[in-house]
Design a protein around this motif. Structure first.
Motif, PDB file in Angstrom:
ATOM      1  N   PHE A  27       0.830  -1.034   0.056  1.00 11.86           N
ATOM      2  CA  PHE A  27       0.020   0.125  -0.101  1.00 11.86           C
ATOM      3  C   PHE A  27       0.736   1.225  -0.062  1.00 11.86           C
ATOM      4  O   PHE A  27       1.964   1.255   0.702  1.00 11.86           O
ATOM      5  CB  PHE A  27      -0.998   0.231   1.296  1.00 11.86           C
ATOM      6  CG  PHE A  27      -2.016   1.123   1.264  1.00 11.86           C
ATOM      7  CD1 PHE A  27      -3.143   0.720   0.526  1.00 11.86           C
ATOM      8  CD2 PHE A  27      -1.716   2.129   2.003  1.00 11.86           C
ATOM      9  CE1 PHE A  27      -4.044   1.799   0.424  1.00 11.86           C
ATOM     10  CE2 PHE A  27      -2.605   3.187   2.119  1.00 11.86           C
ATOM     11  CZ  PHE A  27      -3.747   3.019   1.376  1.00 11.86           C
ATOM     12  N   VAL A  28       0.468   2.316  -0.849  1.00  7.79           N
ATOM     13  CA  VAL A  28       1.217   3.449  -0.763  1.00  7.79           C
ATOM     14  C   VAL A  28       0.466   4.659  -0.964  1.00  7.79           C
ATOM     15  O   VAL A  28      -0.378   4.553  -1.836  1.00  7.79           O
ATOM     16  CB  VAL A  28       2.500   3.472  -1.594  1.00  7.79           C
ATOM     17  CG1 VAL A  28       1.670   2.986  -3.447  1.00  7.79           C
ATOM     18  CG2 VAL A  28       3.319   4.656  -2.105  1.00  7.79           C
ATOM     19  N   GLN A  29       0.520   5.690  -0.253  1.00  6.81           N
ATOM     20  CA  GLN A  29      -0.191   6.771  -0.369  1.00  6.81           C
ATOM     21  C   GLN A  29      -0.068   7.461  -1.763  1.00  6.81           C
ATOM     22  O   GLN A  29       1.184   7.678  -2.148  1.00  6.81           O
ATOM     23  CB  GLN A  29      -0.078   7.828   0.922  1.00  6.81           C
ATOM     24  CG  GLN A  29      -0.833   9.058   0.991  1.00  6.81           C
ATOM     25  CD  GLN A  29      -0.626   9.905   2.113  1.00  6.81           C
ATOM     26  OE1 GLN A  29       0.144   9.497   2.919  1.00  6.81           O
ATOM     27  NE2 GLN A  29      -1.110  11.078   2.108  1.00  6.81           N
ATOM     28  N   VAL A  30      -1.080   7.980  -2.330  1.00  6.79           N
ATOM     29  CA  VAL A  30      -1.023   8.845  -3.537  1.00  6.79           C
ATOM     30  C   VAL A  30      -1.880  10.218  -3.698  1.00  6.79           C
ATOM     31  O   VAL A  30      -2.560  10.151  -2.935  1.00  6.79           O
ATOM     32  CB  VAL A  30      -1.433   7.652  -4.850  1.00  6.79           C
ATOM     33  CG1 VAL A  30      -0.613   6.656  -4.956  1.00  6.79           C
ATOM     34  CG2 VAL A  30      -2.826   7.378  -4.688  1.00  6.79           C
ATOM     35  N   ASP A  80       5.511   8.964  -3.969  1.00 11.56           N
ATOM     36  CA  ASP A  80       5.799   8.824  -2.770  1.00 11.56           C
ATOM     37  C   ASP A  80       6.973   7.692  -2.690  1.00 11.56           C
ATOM     38  O   ASP A  80       7.836   7.699  -1.957  1.00 11.56           O
ATOM     39  CB  ASP A  80       4.724   8.281  -1.774  1.00 11.56           C
ATOM     40  CG  ASP A  80       4.807   8.522  -0.261  1.00 11.56           C
ATOM     41  OD1 ASP A  80       5.551   9.520   0.008  1.00 11.56           O
ATOM     42  OD2 ASP A  80       4.759   7.830   0.624  1.00 11.56           O
ATOM     43  N   LEU A  81       7.060   6.671  -3.564  1.00 11.59           N
ATOM     44  CA  LEU A  81       8.264   5.878  -3.707  1.00 11.59           C
ATOM     45  C   LEU A  81       9.421   6.583  -4.336  1.00 11.59           C
ATOM     46  O   LEU A  81      10.680   6.255  -3.988  1.00 11.59           O
ATOM     47  CB  LEU A  81       7.700   4.628  -4.400  1.00 11.59           C
ATOM     48  CG  LEU A  81       6.744   3.603  -3.614  1.00 11.59           C
ATOM     49  CD1 LEU A  81       6.536   2.548  -4.439  1.00 11.59           C
ATOM     50  CD2 LEU A  81       7.077   3.423  -2.004  1.00 11.59           C
ATOM     51  N   GLU A  82       9.314   7.195  -5.421  1.00 16.64           N
ATOM     52  CA  GLU A  82      10.381   7.937  -5.906  1.00 16.64           C
ATOM     53  C   GLU A  82      10.930   8.904  -5.069  1.00 16.64           C
ATOM     54  O   GLU A  82      11.983   8.886  -5.325  1.00 16.64           O
ATOM     55  CB  GLU A  82       9.346   8.853  -7.231  1.00 16.64           C
ATOM     56  CG  GLU A  82      10.457   9.290  -8.353  1.00 16.64           C
ATOM     57  CD  GLU A  82      10.894   8.147  -9.031  1.00 16.64           C
ATOM     58  OE1 GLU A  82      12.351   7.839  -8.995  1.00 16.64           O
ATOM     59  OE2 GLU A  82      10.299   7.409  -9.832  1.00 16.64           O
ATOM     60  N   ARG A  83      10.237   9.454  -4.305  1.00 15.96           N
ATOM     61  CA  ARG A  83      10.843  10.574  -3.579  1.00 15.96           C
ATOM     62  C   ARG A  83      11.332   9.729  -1.874  1.00 15.96           C
ATOM     63  O   ARG A  83      11.939  10.493  -0.911  1.00 15.96           O
ATOM     64  CB  ARG A  83      10.054  11.757  -3.135  1.00 15.96           C
ATOM     65  CG  ARG A  83       8.908  11.458  -2.165  1.00 15.96           C
ATOM     66  CD  ARG A  83       9.014  11.545  -0.738  1.00 15.96           C
ATOM     67  NE  ARG A  83       8.088  11.185   0.027  1.00 15.96           N
ATOM     68  CZ  ARG A  83       8.009  11.066   1.351  1.00 15.96           C
ATOM     69  NH1 ARG A  83       8.927  11.768   1.967  1.00 15.96           N
ATOM     70  NH2 ARG A  83       7.291  10.594   1.976  1.00 15.96           N
TER      71      ARG A  83
END
Length: 228
Positions: A27-30, A80-83
């Motif tokens: 799960f990742v916030q977008v 959020d994963l890129e940064r």
């Protein structure tokens, strides 16, 4: 406490990091600007922040902690994963040196990339981080406005995700919400027009349509079980 420093080409000239990836993330916030591209590969759902109770959106990549069924997300990597490992302090970028992305003992075969080129300018990889931070900074306000608009229009409703798999396991995902399809169809003209002009009606439809990806993820899980 995180060991962070303001990013500087002189101090961090030799710093390297792992490329952004979604391994081990379920799960990742977008933010709304990501909905359309991520909806092509995974469900976008709403949930509540455990401390504030406020709604926010997230990409559901798997059904259990650490399970990624959506793949490597090439071309659609969540901001959020890129940064990851970087954040904004006032007008500067800070780097969290304790973040595993910068660990000196990354697994064998994991490619490391430099933050700065030999002339001290940001590398292609750091420019991606800078772009992600900028889009996230703007996207947080857009996301808060969208959540408030959906609440005001009484469009948010809980969803019951109950799944059965070929190995007999049953999973039920709780605490997830989406936009109600019937409630959206019953909006009065004035509210629908207001959401449309704000660009929020499109996001609402995207949230609904993305739920089709739940079946796709479940199919992938069964495929993995068959190969185990």
């Amino acid at each position: 406490m995180a060991r962070w420093e303001l990013l500087a080409s002189e101090r961090h000239a030799g710093l390297t990091m792992r490329r952004a990836d979604a391994a081990g993330r379920h799960f990742v916030q977008v933010v709304p600007g990501e909905f359309a591209k991520l909806a092509t590969c995974c469900p976008i759902v709403l949930t509540k922040h455990p401390e504030t109770g406020r709604f926010y959106a997230g990409a559901l990549l798997g059904f259990t902690s650490g399970e990624n069924l959506a793949g490597n997300l090439d071309g659609v990597m969540p901001l959020d994963l890129e940064r990851e490992g970087f954040f904004i302090v006032d007008t500067d970028i800070a780097v969290d040196l304790d973040q595993p992305r910068f660990a000196a003992d990354l697994e064998a075969g994991v490619e490391r990339v430099a933050l700065f080129d030999l002339d001290g300018t940001p590398s292609t990889h750091l420019r991606r981080v800078q772009r992600a931070l900028g889009l996230l900074h703007a996207g947080v306000a857009e996301s808060e406005a969208l959540m408030q608009a959906l609440l005001d229009a009484r469009l948010i409703e809980p969803i019951d995700v109950s799944l059965s798999f070929d190995d007999g396991e049953r999973l039920r995902l709780e605490g997830l919400y989406t936009v109600g399809r019937d409630a959206l169809a019953e909006l009065d003209d004035a509210t629908a027009l207001r959401l449309f002009r704000a660009g929020q009606l499109h996001h609402a439809h995207t949230l609904i349509d993305s739920l089709q990806q739940i079946a796709r993820l479940a199919h992938r899980r069964n495929e993995r079980l068959a190969l185990a």
